[in-house]
Each structure stands twice: as C-alpha cells, then as structure tokens.
Design an enzyme around this catalytic site. Structure first.
Site, PDB file in Angstrom:
ATOM      1  N   PHE A 121      25.357  83.678 -26.078  1.00  0.00           N
ATOM      2  CA  PHE A 121      25.057  85.080 -26.410  1.00  0.00           C
ATOM      3  C   PHE A 121      24.432  85.717 -25.174  1.00  0.00           C
ATOM      4  O   PHE A 121      23.325  85.323 -24.766  1.00  0.00           O
ATOM      5  CB  PHE A 121      24.075  85.054 -27.581  1.00  0.00           C
ATOM      6  CG  PHE A 121      23.574  86.359 -28.110  1.00  0.00           C
ATOM      7  CD1 PHE A 121      24.317  87.093 -29.018  1.00  0.00           C
ATOM      8  CD2 PHE A 121      22.303  86.827 -27.759  1.00  0.00           C
ATOM      9  CE1 PHE A 121      23.830  88.273 -29.574  1.00  0.00           C
ATOM     10  CE2 PHE A 121      21.806  88.003 -28.298  1.00  0.00           C
ATOM     11  CZ  PHE A 121      22.572  88.723 -29.211  1.00  0.00           C
ATOM     12  N   SER A 124      20.304  89.282 -22.574  1.00  0.00           N
ATOM     13  CA  SER A 124      19.220  89.434 -21.597  1.00  0.00           C
ATOM     14  C   SER A 124      19.738  89.504 -20.162  1.00  0.00           C
ATOM     15  O   SER A 124      20.774  88.926 -19.828  1.00  0.00           O
ATOM     16  CB  SER A 124      18.254  88.254 -21.694  1.00  0.00           C
ATOM     17  OG  SER A 124      17.806  88.099 -23.003  1.00  0.00           O
ATOM     18  N   THR A 156      21.152  80.493 -23.274  1.00  0.00           N
ATOM     19  CA  THR A 156      21.244  79.172 -23.906  1.00  0.00           C
ATOM     20  C   THR A 156      22.717  78.790 -24.033  1.00  0.00           C
ATOM     21  O   THR A 156      23.537  79.629 -24.429  1.00  0.00           O
ATOM     22  CB  THR A 156      20.588  79.220 -25.303  1.00  0.00           C
ATOM     23  OG1 THR A 156      19.253  79.685 -25.160  1.00  0.00           O
ATOM     24  CG2 THR A 156      20.582  77.844 -25.964  1.00  0.00           C
ATOM     25  N   ARG A 241      16.914  84.385 -35.422  1.00  0.00           N
ATOM     26  CA  ARG A 241      15.473  84.108 -35.538  1.00  0.00           C
ATOM     27  C   ARG A 241      15.187  83.101 -36.648  1.00  0.00           C
ATOM     28  O   ARG A 241      14.240  82.304 -36.554  1.00  0.00           O
ATOM     29  CB  ARG A 241      14.712  85.433 -35.709  1.00  0.00           C
ATOM     30  CG  ARG A 241      14.721  86.209 -34.395  1.00  0.00           C
ATOM     31  CD  ARG A 241      14.312  87.654 -34.479  1.00  0.00           C
ATOM     32  NE  ARG A 241      14.456  88.267 -33.140  1.00  0.00           N
ATOM     33  CZ  ARG A 241      14.399  89.555 -32.886  1.00  0.00           C
ATOM     34  NH1 ARG A 241      14.198  90.425 -33.881  1.00  0.00           N
ATOM     35  NH2 ARG A 241      14.547  90.011 -31.652  1.00  0.00           N
ATOM     36  N   ARG A 266      -4.071  53.590 -35.504  1.00  0.00           N
ATOM     37  CA  ARG A 266      -5.011  53.544 -34.365  1.00  0.00           C
ATOM     38  C   ARG A 266      -6.436  53.257 -34.866  1.00  0.00           C
ATOM     39  O   ARG A 266      -7.005  54.041 -35.639  1.00  0.00           O
ATOM     40  CB  ARG A 266      -4.976  54.897 -33.642  1.00  0.00           C
ATOM     41  CG  ARG A 266      -6.005  55.071 -32.563  1.00  0.00           C
ATOM     42  CD  ARG A 266      -5.649  54.288 -31.326  1.00  0.00           C
ATOM     43  NE  ARG A 266      -6.541  54.621 -30.228  1.00  0.00           N
ATOM     44  CZ  ARG A 266      -6.613  53.903 -29.120  1.00  0.00           C
ATOM     45  NH1 ARG A 266      -5.833  52.854 -28.952  1.00  0.00           N
ATOM     46  NH2 ARG A 266      -7.445  54.257 -28.162  1.00  0.00           N
ATOM     47  N   GLU A 361      14.782  84.537 -28.259  1.00  0.00           N
ATOM     48  CA  GLU A 361      15.254  85.341 -29.404  1.00  0.00           C
ATOM     49  C   GLU A 361      14.162  86.294 -29.913  1.00  0.00           C
ATOM     50  O   GLU A 361      14.045  86.581 -31.099  1.00  0.00           O
ATOM     51  CB  GLU A 361      15.833  84.436 -30.496  1.00  0.00           C
ATOM     52  CG  GLU A 361      17.016  83.644 -29.931  1.00  0.00           C
ATOM     53  CD  GLU A 361      17.948  83.066 -30.947  1.00  0.00           C
ATOM     54  OE1 GLU A 361      18.062  83.630 -32.042  1.00  0.00           O
ATOM     55  OE2 GLU A 361      18.587  82.046 -30.625  1.00  0.00           O
ATOM     56  N   THR A 363      10.075  87.439 -28.336  1.00  0.00           N
ATOM     57  CA  THR A 363       8.752  86.809 -28.239  1.00  0.00           C
ATOM     58  C   THR A 363       7.958  87.050 -29.535  1.00  0.00           C
ATOM     59  O   THR A 363       8.322  87.902 -30.360  1.00  0.00           O
ATOM     60  CB  THR A 363       7.953  87.440 -27.083  1.00  0.00           C
ATOM     61  OG1 THR A 363       7.818  88.848 -27.370  1.00  0.00           O
ATOM     62  CG2 THR A 363       8.643  87.268 -25.737  1.00  0.00           C
TER      63      THR A 363
HETATM   64  N1  CAA Z   1      19.861  95.367 -37.112  1.00  0.00           N
HETATM   65  C1  CAA Z   1      20.726  96.371 -36.812  1.00  0.00           C
HETATM   66  N2  CAA Z   1      20.337  97.504 -36.183  1.00  0.00           N
HETATM   67  C2  CAA Z   1      19.027  97.602 -35.853  1.00  0.00           C
HETATM   68  C3  CAA Z   1      18.089  96.600 -36.132  1.00  0.00           C
HETATM   69  C4  CAA Z   1      18.543  95.430 -36.796  1.00  0.00           C
HETATM   70  N3  CAA Z   1      17.713  94.438 -37.096  1.00  0.00           N
HETATM   71  N4  CAA Z   1      16.876  96.994 -35.695  1.00  0.00           N
HETATM   72  C5  CAA Z   1      17.034  98.209 -35.155  1.00  0.00           C
HETATM   73  N5  CAA Z   1      18.328  98.593 -35.255  1.00  0.00           N
HETATM   74  C6  CAA Z   1      18.942  99.837 -34.790  1.00  0.00           C
HETATM   75  C7  CAA Z   1      18.024 101.036 -35.022  1.00  0.00           C
HETATM   76  O1  CAA Z   1      18.255 101.587 -36.303  1.00  0.00           O
HETATM   77  C8  CAA Z   1      18.419 101.979 -33.912  1.00  0.00           C
HETATM   78  O2  CAA Z   1      19.594 102.670 -34.302  1.00  0.00           O
HETATM   79  P1  CAA Z   1      19.909 104.170 -33.775  1.00  0.00           P
HETATM   80  O3  CAA Z   1      20.356 104.050 -32.368  1.00  0.00           O
HETATM   81  O4  CAA Z   1      21.024 104.637 -34.682  1.00  0.00           O
HETATM   82  O5  CAA Z   1      18.655 104.963 -33.940  1.00  0.00           O
HETATM   83  C9  CAA Z   1      18.783 101.048 -32.771  1.00  0.00           C
HETATM   84  O6  CAA Z   1      19.078  99.758 -33.363  1.00  0.00           O
HETATM   85  C10 CAA Z   1      17.662 100.865 -31.768  1.00  0.00           C
HETATM   86  O7  CAA Z   1      16.500 100.499 -32.473  1.00  0.00           O
HETATM   87  P2  CAA Z   1      15.058 100.706 -31.834  1.00  0.00           P
HETATM   88  O8  CAA Z   1      14.899 102.135 -31.429  1.00  0.00           O
HETATM   89  O9  CAA Z   1      14.072 100.101 -32.755  1.00  0.00           O
HETATM   90  O10 CAA Z   1      15.227  99.839 -30.487  1.00  0.00           O
HETATM   91  P3  CAA Z   1      14.227  99.568 -29.287  1.00  0.00           P
HETATM   92  O11 CAA Z   1      14.953  99.777 -28.027  1.00  0.00           O
HETATM   93  O12 CAA Z   1      12.927 100.274 -29.507  1.00  0.00           O
HETATM   94  O13 CAA Z   1      14.008  97.981 -29.379  1.00  0.00           O
HETATM   95  C11 CAA Z   1      13.159  95.910 -30.172  1.00  0.00           C
HETATM   96  C12 CAA Z   1      13.563  97.346 -30.492  1.00  0.00           C
HETATM   97  C13 CAA Z   1      12.716  95.305 -31.484  1.00  0.00           C
HETATM   98  C14 CAA Z   1      12.020  95.806 -29.183  1.00  0.00           C
HETATM   99  C15 CAA Z   1      14.413  95.160 -29.618  1.00  0.00           C
HETATM  100  O14 CAA Z   1      14.746  95.615 -28.341  1.00  0.00           O
HETATM  101  C16 CAA Z   1      14.237  93.679 -29.561  1.00  0.00           C
HETATM  102  O15 CAA Z   1      14.388  92.979 -30.571  1.00  0.00           O
HETATM  103  N6  CAA Z   1      13.921  93.122 -28.342  1.00  0.00           N
HETATM  104  C17 CAA Z   1      13.904  91.704 -28.149  1.00  0.00           C
HETATM  105  C18 CAA Z   1      15.222  91.249 -27.635  1.00  0.00           C
HETATM  106  C19 CAA Z   1      15.449  89.782 -27.866  1.00  0.00           C
HETATM  107  O16 CAA Z   1      15.150  89.244 -28.930  1.00  0.00           O
HETATM  108  N7  CAA Z   1      16.058  89.135 -26.893  1.00  0.00           N
HETATM  109  C20 CAA Z   1      16.423  87.777 -27.021  1.00  0.00           C
HETATM  110  C21 CAA Z   1      17.737  87.564 -26.372  1.00  0.00           C
HETATM  111  S1  CAA Z   1      18.617  86.113 -26.875  1.00  0.00           S
HETATM  112  C22 CAA Z   1      17.748  84.755 -26.355  1.00  0.00           C
HETATM  113  O17 CAA Z   1      16.619  84.818 -26.073  1.00  0.00           O
HETATM  114  C23 CAA Z   1      18.360  83.406 -26.344  1.00  0.00           C
HETATM  115  C24 CAA Z   1      19.620  83.196 -25.699  1.00  0.00           C
HETATM  116  O18 CAA Z   1      20.199  82.176 -25.808  1.00  0.00           O
HETATM  117  C25 CAA Z   1      20.279  84.157 -24.913  1.00  0.00           C
END
Ligand code: CAA
Length: 378
Positions: A121, A124, A156, A241, A266, A361, A363
């Site tokens: 996925f 980032s 990952t 998550r 122990r 996924e 913090t």
């Molecule tokens: N499901 C679907 N849509 C959602 C949603 C959800 N759970 N949560 C929010 N949305 C929608 C909102 O309704 C909004 O829609 P509109 O554009 O129509 O208004 C849009 O998504 C944006 O929402 P926010 O304004 O709340 O977004 P934001 O930019 O403020 O960010 C955040 C919110 C919670 C901080 C988000 O950016 C986030 O979760 N960040 C963390 C990212 C993350 O988890 N990264 C991990 C990457 S993967 C990994 O680590 C492992 C690997 O293997 C790659």
C-alpha cells in the site's frame, strides 16, 4: 472470552500453525531480517493470504473477525509474518474487493489469494506521513494510460510486493482533493526499490522506499472513482488499523505468556518470583490489558462484518492495543530482569516489535485525532 465454535476453530488452526511453523523460526527471521520463501508458500497453502477473499476468487471466504484472529495468532509466533499478512490482506486486497471493478477483481484477487502476488500500500512519502493528503506523487493522464512519478516511503512488503495500491495526484491541488488510487504491477518498467530500511523491530518484514519513474499504468487500473483516492486510502486504513491492533495483541500475548512462565520458574529469595505481589500485579495488569484489547478488536471487526461504521472502533482498537503491547513488553522484560534484556530470551524482540504498532497505519496521536473528531461530531 468465548468465540463461536467456528471462530474458535479458526483461532486453533492459526494457533497451531503459529506454534509449529513460526515461533521456532522467529528468532532467526529477526536475525536474518527476512521471512523464508517457504513460509510464504505455507501461508498461502493454509489460506492465510486470502482469508476474506471470496471463495469464487480463490480465497477462504471468511469474515473480518476470523481475519483478526489469524493476524493475532500469527503475530504471537512471529510479528514480522503477522504484518506481512496484515498489510497484504487489509491494505492491498481489501481495497480491490471494495472498490475494484469486476475485471480488476477477476484479474488480481486469485493471484493475491494464492500468494502469486504479495500486495503493498503506497500512500506515505518522505514529506507526507501523518499528513497523508500532502503527497506529491503525480499520475499524468496520457490518453489510454497514466504515467506515475514519485517516491513512496515506509512501504511494508515493498521488497516482496508484486502488486501495489498507489496513491497519486491526477490533479494538482494543495490538499487531498486531487488524489486518485491505482493498481500497479511492480514488474512495470520504471518501478524500483530505492532501499530497504534497517529497523529496530519487525526486522523480517520489509519496509522499503520505492521509486515510480514514469511508470505506465493502464486506465483500466484506476481503482475506484477518479479523485476519490484519499477516501479510499482512509477507508482502507480503517480496516488496516484492526489488523495492526491484532498484531499488537499477538505480540503482547506472546510477551505475557513468556513472562508468566518465567515468573513461575524463576526462584529468588527461596521461592518463585510469581509468589511476589509486585510481580503478580504486573501480570494482572498485562492480562487485563490483553482482554480489553481483544474486546475492542472484536467490536470493530464485528461492526465491519455487519456493514456498520467502524472508523472510531478501528482507531480505538489500534490505539489501545498498541500502547498495551508496548507496556506489556516493557514489563515482560522487567519480570525477566537481566535475562529479558538479552537476545537469548524472546521478550527483547517482542519489545522491539511492539514499538512500530504505535507508529504505522497512523500514529497513536493520529488515532486520538480520529477518535476525538468523531466523538465531537456526535
Ligand atoms: N473513510 C473514508 N473517508 C474519510 C475517512 C474515512 N475513515 N475519514 C475522513 N474521510 C474523508 C472526509 O470526509 C473528507 O472528505 P471531503 O474531502 O469530502 O471533505 C476527506 O476524507 C478528508 O478528511 P479530513 O479533512 O479529515 O482529512 P485530513 O487531511 O485532515 O487528514 C487524518 C485526516 C486523520 C489526519 C488522515 O490524514 C490520517 O489518517 N493520517 C494518517 C495517515 C496514515 O495512517 N498513514 C499510514 C500509511 S500506511 C502505513 O503506515 C503502513 C504501510 O505499510 C505503508
């Protein structure tokens, strides 16, 4: 905690696999920083790579509760293997099941279920971690295909992946609005691995930085609607998550079991240290945190299976389970004392493996933001 007979049977099956195939190799997997290919084959043979993929596409056709139990049990034996399965299933397979076209499902789900393709996925980037909407990878429309250009970080399964779910901007915007999602085959020209990270824990699981240098992607590989990519990413992470919460629970359970048996054997001051109230209190708190984490995961997974909203429950499960795992593994080392601090004992590995569950996924701080935002809305 009592599960249905069906779910208990799945847990028992995964538990046996974990005890016989993973736990004996976990130390070596950590040391060699690689999961043997043989393990991947066995994961596929046992249906663990396609747990919730419908049987029509070659999967096991199970529910998310089953999936969470499997990830927990695998992670108890080897946290690196647990996250390989979790990222493959919930971050790469699920979005195709949920947002894919019939053609995309027919083409990719059987390969993901059989392990012919491992999934990753790609959200980032070096400058877009918690602020995922700030990503700058672009996907240019070239008529019958897109051309993707950018760098993805902390991916990952990046080393093993044959398929990547890639998020890129099809329209230049300051925010998340122009992001679209794509299914990219990693044998496409222009795809390369820049580096595989050398990490503190989950060392057998690869975490890679990936380059997309003008990777040509057919229009047919757009996943979901154009410019709905950010919502696809967040919806996918909701389920991911629960997978990481289950991984954290498995790590915590492993550390707890080890510390408990160590405390019973122990002897200090003429008696097993388990007789000491100071040790008993730690064990009691460990057991309670594990039970609470298990309930949160079950609640989120049941809601997901029932088609109910579960964003908050997924975030709560991950927040609680990951912080519990960190606490439990710290105390497990404390109970094992000097022995626990050495690589001869598994608890130092559990401690190192637990840390990442508070980071990837989303913090713990991001989970708190998600939970608070939903609480304040209601
Ligand atoms: N499901 C679907 N849509 C959602 C949603 C959800 N759970 N949560 C929010 N949305 C929608 C909102 O309704 C909004 O829609 P509109 O554009 O129509 O208004 C849009 O998504 C944006 O929402 P926010 O304004 O709340 O977004 P934001 O930019 O403020 O960010 C955040 C919110 C919670 C901080 C988000 O950016 C986030 O979760 N960040 C963390 C990212 C993350 O988890 N990264 C991990 C990457 S993967 C990994 O680590 C492992 C690997 O293997 C790659």
């Amino acid at each position: 905690m009592s599960y249905s007979e069906h779910h208990q049977a799945i847990r028992d099956m995964a538990s046996r696999f974990s005890n016989t195939e993973l736990a004996p190799l976990a130390h070596e997997i950590d040391k060699e920083a690689r999961i043997p290919k043989e393990i991947l084959r066995k994961l596929a043979d046992n249906g663990f790579l396609g747990i919730f993929i419908p049987e029509a596409y070659g999967g096991a056709g199970m529910d998310y509760v089953s999936y969470a139990l499997v990830v927990e049990e695998l992670s108890r034996g080897c946290a690196s293997t647990g996250v390989l399965v979790s990222a493959h299933a919930s971050l790469a397979t699920w979005p195709i099941m949920r947002f894919g076209t019939d053609e995309q499902k027919a083409k990719y789900l059987p390969k993901l279920a059989s392990g012919e393709m491992i999934g990753c996925f790609c959200l980032s980037e070096p400058n877009a971690g918690s602020d995922a909407g700030a990503l700058t990878t672009v996907a240019e429309d070239r008529g019958d295909h897109y051309v993707i250009r950018g760098v993805k970080n902390w991916i990952t399964n990046g080393r093993e992946a044959g398929l990547a779910i890639v998020f890129a901007k099809t329209r230049k915007t300051e925010n998340h609005k122009g992001i679209s999602a794509f299914i990219v085959e990693t044998n496409s020209p222009g795809f390369s691995i820049i580096k595989v990270e050398d990490k503190l824990g989950i060392k057998g699981s690869s975490t890679a930085q990936l380059a997309f240098d003008d990777v040509k992607v057919p229009k047919a590989n757009l996943l979901g609607q154009l410019e709905q990519g950010f919502k696809i990413a967040l919806a996918t992470l909701d389920g991911g998550r629960l997978g990481i919460a289950s991984q954290a629970l498995g790590i915590g359970e492993a550390a707890f079991r080890y510390a408990k048996s160590y405390a019973k054997e122990r002897v200090q001051f003429g008696a097993p240290i388990a007789d000491l109230q100071g040790i008993q209190f730690m064990l009691a708190d460990m057991s309670t945190k594990l039970a609470a984490a298990r309930l949160l995961i079950l609640d989120g997974s049941l809601k997901k299976d029932q088609g109910k909203p579960y964003t908050k429950e997924g975030a709560q499960a991950k927040l609680f389970a990951s912080e519990a795992a960190m606490w439990i593994t710290t105390k497990a080392i404390q109970i094992c004392g000097g022995n626990g601090y050495t690589k001869e004992y598994p608890v130092e590995r559990h401690f190192r493996d637990a840390k990442i569950t508070e980071i990837y996924e989303g913090t713990s701080e991001i989970q708190r933001l998600v939970i608070a935002a939903l609480e304040l809305k209601s």
